[in-house]
Motif scaffolding. Structure first.
Motif, PDB file in Angstrom:
ATOM      1  N   PRO A  41     -33.604  52.844  15.877  1.00  0.00           N
ATOM      2  CA  PRO A  41     -34.583  53.928  15.927  1.00  0.00           C
ATOM      3  C   PRO A  41     -35.908  53.580  15.239  1.00  0.00           C
ATOM      4  N   ASN A  42     -36.997  53.995  15.851  1.00  0.00           N
ATOM      5  CA  ASN A  42     -38.317  53.815  15.249  1.00  0.00           C
ATOM      6  C   ASN A  42     -38.337  54.413  13.850  1.00  0.00           C
ATOM      7  N   GLY A  43     -39.009  53.701  12.940  1.00  0.00           N
ATOM      8  CA  GLY A  43     -39.180  54.194  11.579  1.00  0.00           C
ATOM      9  C   GLY A  43     -38.114  53.742  10.602  1.00  0.00           C
ATOM     10  N   LEU A  44     -36.980  53.228  11.100  1.00  0.00           N
ATOM     11  CA  LEU A  44     -35.956  52.687  10.206  1.00  0.00           C
ATOM     12  C   LEU A  44     -36.257  51.224   9.930  1.00  0.00           C
ATOM     13  N   SER A  45     -35.851  50.753   8.763  1.00  0.00           N
ATOM     14  CA  SER A  45     -35.987  49.324   8.459  1.00  0.00           C
ATOM     15  C   SER A  45     -34.814  48.575   9.093  1.00  0.00           C
ATOM     16  N   VAL A  46     -34.955  47.277   9.204  1.00  0.00           N
ATOM     17  CA  VAL A  46     -33.848  46.445   9.699  1.00  0.00           C
ATOM     18  C   VAL A  46     -32.619  46.650   8.812  1.00  0.00           C
ATOM     19  N   LEU A  47     -32.819  46.772   7.508  1.00  0.00           N
ATOM     20  CA  LEU A  47     -31.706  47.029   6.590  1.00  0.00           C
ATOM     21  C   LEU A  47     -31.011  48.347   6.932  1.00  0.00           C
ATOM     22  N   GLU A  48     -31.785  49.393   7.156  1.00  0.00           N
ATOM     23  CA  GLU A  48     -31.202  50.700   7.496  1.00  0.00           C
ATOM     24  C   GLU A  48     -30.473  50.658   8.838  1.00  0.00           C
ATOM     25  N   CYS A  63     -35.431  44.986   4.475  1.00  0.00           N
ATOM     26  CA  CYS A  63     -35.944  46.282   4.011  1.00  0.00           C
ATOM     27  C   CYS A  63     -37.436  46.429   4.274  1.00  0.00           C
ATOM     28  N   GLN A  64     -38.115  45.331   4.575  1.00  0.00           N
ATOM     29  CA  GLN A  64     -39.568  45.367   4.735  1.00  0.00           C
ATOM     30  C   GLN A  64     -40.019  45.339   6.197  1.00  0.00           C
TER      31      GLN A  64
END
Length: 110
Positions: free
Chosen positions: A19-26, A85-86
């Motif tokens: 989903p847009n707005g999430l980080s790769v970590l999320e 996370c970035q």
């Protein structure tokens, strides 16, 4: 919705919704991908280190100096290493491919 691909240490590929707005970590945590993130995305560790597929590396925004400092602590650092996370998912990153490194260093648990 954008999608992305995680490649595990055995070379297995797994495509997931990102989903847009999430980080790769999320995104990893949402789908049960084994990406630690010990500092919970606060840019205080390197445990969410991922290796970006070279074809995607130039598409990403440049890392900040703080991210580069944390990457210096990452295990298995490569020329296309970033912190998960970035990297924030957007339509531009639909199809992003990241590989998980062979290990991580968790300096928070000394």
């Amino acid at each position: 919705m954008p999608k992305m691909v995680f490649v595990d240490t055995q070379g297995n590929r797994r495509e997931v919704d990102a989903p847009n707005g999430l980080s790769v970590l999320e995104v990893a945590h949402k789908h049960g991908i084994d990406l630690e993130g010990a500092c919970e995305g606060s840019l205080a560790c390197s445990t969410c280190h991922v290796i970006i597929d070279p074809s995607w590396f130039e598409v990403l925004k440049d890392p900040t100096e703080d991210e580069e400092d944390m990457l210096d602590l990452a295990f298995g650092l490569t020329k296309t290493s970033r912190l998960g996370c970035q990297i924030v998912i957007s339509d531009e990153l639909d199809g992003l491919v990241v590989s998980l490194p062979p290990g991580s260093r968790n300096l928070l648990n000394k």
